[in-house]
Design a protein around this motif. Structure first.
Motif, short mmCIF file in Angstrom:
data_model
loop_
_atom_site.label_atom_id
_atom_site.label_comp_id
_atom_site.label_asym_id
_atom_site.label_seq_id
_atom_site.Cartn_x
_atom_site.Cartn_y
_atom_site.Cartn_z
N PRO A 95 0.79 -1.23 0.00
CA PRO A 95 0.00 0.00 0.00
C PRO A 95 0.83 1.29 0.00
CG PRO A 95 -0.66 -1.46 1.82
CD PRO A 95 0.50 -2.09 1.13
N SER A 96 2.09 1.21 0.35
CA SER A 96 2.93 2.41 0.36
C SER A 96 3.14 2.99 -1.03
CB SER A 96 4.29 2.12 1.01
OG SER A 96 5.08 1.28 0.17
N VAL A 97 2.84 2.25 -2.08
CA VAL A 97 3.05 2.74 -3.44
C VAL A 97 1.81 3.41 -4.02
CG1 VAL A 97 4.82 0.99 -3.85
CG2 VAL A 97 2.48 0.58 -4.64
N VAL A 98 0.72 3.44 -3.27
CA VAL A 98 -0.52 4.02 -3.79
C VAL A 98 -0.34 5.50 -4.13
CG1 VAL A 98 -2.91 4.59 -3.20
CG2 VAL A 98 -2.03 2.28 -2.77
N ALA A 99 0.20 6.29 -3.22
CA ALA A 99 0.35 7.73 -3.48
C ALA A 99 1.21 8.01 -4.71
CB ALA A 99 0.90 8.45 -2.25
N LEU A 101 1.67 6.09 -7.27
CA LEU A 101 0.93 5.64 -8.45
C LEU A 101 -0.21 6.60 -8.78
CD1 LEU A 101 0.84 1.78 -7.88
CD2 LEU A 101 2.11 3.03 -9.65
N ILE A 102 -0.83 7.18 -7.77
CA ILE A 102 -1.85 8.20 -8.02
C ILE A 102 -1.23 9.39 -8.75
CG2 ILE A 102 -3.37 9.90 -6.91
CD1 ILE A 102 -4.07 7.72 -4.83
N GLU A 103 -0.03 9.79 -8.34
CA GLU A 103 0.67 10.88 -9.04
C GLU A 103 0.88 10.54 -10.51
OE1 GLU A 103 4.38 11.76 -7.07
OE2 GLU A 103 3.39 11.81 -5.10
N GLU A 104 1.14 9.28 -10.77
CA GLU A 104 1.41 8.83 -12.14
C GLU A 104 0.18 8.93 -13.03
OE1 GLU A 104 4.00 7.87 -15.05
OE2 GLU A 104 4.45 8.44 -13.00
N LEU A 105 -1.00 9.03 -12.46
CA LEU A 105 -2.22 9.19 -13.24
C LEU A 105 -2.23 10.49 -14.03
CD1 LEU A 105 -4.90 7.95 -10.67
CD2 LEU A 105 -3.91 6.68 -12.59
#
Length: 154
Positions: A95-99, A101-105
């Motif tokens: 879950p630490s990679v969610v933020a 990955l959201i930026e990558e959107l």
């Protein structure tokens, strides 16, 4: 010394072996932890397409020690390196990679966005899923279908 020699042999098998040998080497490389990450990140950043994906498969096997370097790639790397890095982060499933990955959107490269959308949905964190679905709603029907294929095929 033996551990370093083992790493060199495993890296060689990863990069030059048959598919079966490559997959065995990717699985075996995790015992080398940070040392493996140090050797694989440059391959992910600067290798040809096949080399980048072999490195991503191995980094996914290394797991947690690979997260920060992979996040750095998705924040600063080339689009060619970001796609396999996003895939590896999805497979590590932390879950630490969610933020990040959201930026990558917001990436201007549609392939990176689509990979991030698929990764967020696959990881399943509610905030990430919501962000991916919001982004996906603005994508074309073709893009939506592609993201669904990424999720199914991952």
């Amino acid at each position: 010394m033996e551990r370093s020699g083992g790493l060199e042999q495993t890296l060689n098998q990863l990069m030059t072996g048959s598919t079966f040998e490559m997959l065995n080497a990717a699985s075996a490389i995790k015992v080398h932890g940070d040392a493996a990450v140090e050797r694989l990140i440059p391959a992910l950043q600067g290798g040809d397409r096949e080399t980048r994906w072999k490195a991503a498969v191995a980094l996914e096997e290394v797991g947690m020690p690979a997260i920060q370097p992979l996040v750095t790639i998705i924040r600063q790397g080339s689009h060619e390196a970001k796609v396999p890095a996003i895939w590896a982060l999805e497979k590590i499933h932390d879950p630490s990679v969610v933020a990040p990955l959201i930026e990558e959107l917001r990436d201007d490269d549609e392939c990176c966005r689509w990979m991030a959308e698929a990764a967020l949905k696959e990881i399943g964190d509610p905030e990430g899923v919501r962000a991916a679905e919001d982004q996906l709603a603005g994508e074309s029907k073709e893009a939506q279908g592609f993201v669904e294929e990424l999720i199914e095929g991952s």
